[in-house]
Write a protein that holds these residues in place. Structure first.
Motif, short mmCIF file in Angstrom:
data_model
loop_
_atom_site.label_atom_id
_atom_site.label_comp_id
_atom_site.label_asym_id
_atom_site.label_seq_id
_atom_site.Cartn_x
_atom_site.Cartn_y
_atom_site.Cartn_z
N TRP A 156 0.84 -1.20 0.00
CA TRP A 156 0.00 0.00 0.00
C TRP A 156 0.87 1.25 0.00
O TRP A 156 1.68 1.44 0.91
N SER A 193 -12.93 -5.92 3.40
CA SER A 193 -12.82 -4.46 3.35
C SER A 193 -12.48 -3.87 4.72
O SER A 193 -11.84 -2.82 4.81
N GLU A 196 -8.77 -4.33 5.23
CA GLU A 196 -8.02 -3.45 4.35
C GLU A 196 -7.75 -2.07 4.96
O GLU A 196 -6.83 -1.36 4.55
N LYS A 199 -4.22 -0.71 6.13
CA LYS A 199 -3.26 -0.12 5.20
C LYS A 199 -3.24 1.41 5.28
O LYS A 199 -2.27 2.05 4.89
#
Length: 307
Positions: A156, A193, A196, A199
């Motif tokens: 990321w 999600s 995630e 990141k």
């Protein structure tokens, strides 16, 4: 990974004209065995498999690879990508011995007729300016900018950080449309999600290093809609504790309305199956809190104010 290696083994460029370096992020016996078995049956002339001493993220793995490379031109892709047969040849056609050169190719993300939210987000790679799933730099350019910043410990913003360094050093990034890579969407677990959001801590690091470029190319303004959702919920809770019934009702109503809009935005272009709808509903209630937590975690860790 094997599919990616197969795509590299059958490039239109003469096999003697390039080398393939596979770098494992940390020791991985199973990956090493799989790569060895594959290589035993393939015609690649120049091939190496190495691993970093410890697991440090893709930035460190890519640095390990390009430093080992003997060629003056370095192309990067990911283990789940499928470079087109003419991928390397397309980049090579745009190389004329320049010392300071950076190129980026085209990324195709195949989507199902009813993509999930995760698939849809992955598909945004198709419009990204610079991604390491499909880029090529001269080794001299990488030496000038110092390669990838290994402080980016996850996949990321490490590619954007490299792009910003190239821009800062005056090295133009050229888009080569004919250099194409297919980027299939990895299988993702339910609720991916939410995971995630971790990141997001690296947004703060990138902002600290390149505030102007971050605002210009990544995030023009803070995620105010997340802050509004969290603030409305906090006001509702405080008002409820203080027995301010009307204020609590208004705040919770605003919170629910804001979350409903967020859910609608995520579902309007994605799959409408019961399982996916339930995932979008639950994660949409939690994502604003997780996002702001990890953003402020990064802001504190890297000592920078990023709202």
């Amino acid at each position: 990974m094997v599919k990616c290696l197969n795509a590299l083994a059958y490039q239109t460029l003469d096999r003697a004209a390039f080398e393939v370096i596979v770098v494992s992020d940390g020791p991985d016996e199973l990956t090493g065995q799989a790569v060895s078995q594959w290589h035993a049956t393939q015609p690649l002339v120049n091939f190496r498999y190495v691993s970093t001493p410890i697991r440090k993220g893709p930035a460190a793995a890519r640095n390990e690879g390009w430093i080992l490379a003997g060629a003056p031109l370095i192309a990067f892709t990911d283990d789940d990508c499928l470079p087109a047969p003419n991928w390397l040849e397309a980049f090579l056609r745009h190389y004329h011995g320049e010392s300071h050169l950076a190129m980026t190719g085209r990324v195709q993300v195949p989507l199902s007729s009813q993509p999930t939210d995760f698939e849809w987000n992955t598909a945004q790679l198709q419009t990204a300016e610079f991604v390491t799933a499909n880029c090529c730099c001269s080794k001299d350019a990488l030496l000038i900018v110092g390669g990838f910043d290994e402080a980016f410990g996850m996949a990321w913003r490490e590619d954007s950080e490299l792009q910003f360094k190239l821009i800062t050093e005056g090295i133009t990034v050229t888009h080569v449309d004919s250099a194409c890579v297919r980027h299939p969407v990895r299988p993702a677990p339910w609720g991916v999600s939410l995971n995630e959001q971790k990141k997001g801590q690296y947004n703060a690091l990138l902002y600290k290093k390149y505030p102007r470029l971050f605002r210009k190319k990544i995030q023009k303004h803070p995620v105010w809609h997340y802050y509004a959702i969290v603030l409305l919920f906090a006001v509702g809770c405080i008002a409820w504790v203080l027995n301010l019934a009307l204020l609590a009702q208004l705040a919770f109503a605003g919170w629910l309305l804001s979350v409903a809009v967020f859910i609608w935005k995520r579902l309007r272009r994605t799959r409408k199956s019961p399982d996916h709808i339930s995932e979008m509903v639950l994660t949409s209630f939690l994502i604003p809190f997780a996002s702001i937590y990890w953003q402020w975690y990064g802001a504190i860790k890297y000592r920078v104010l990023l709202l």
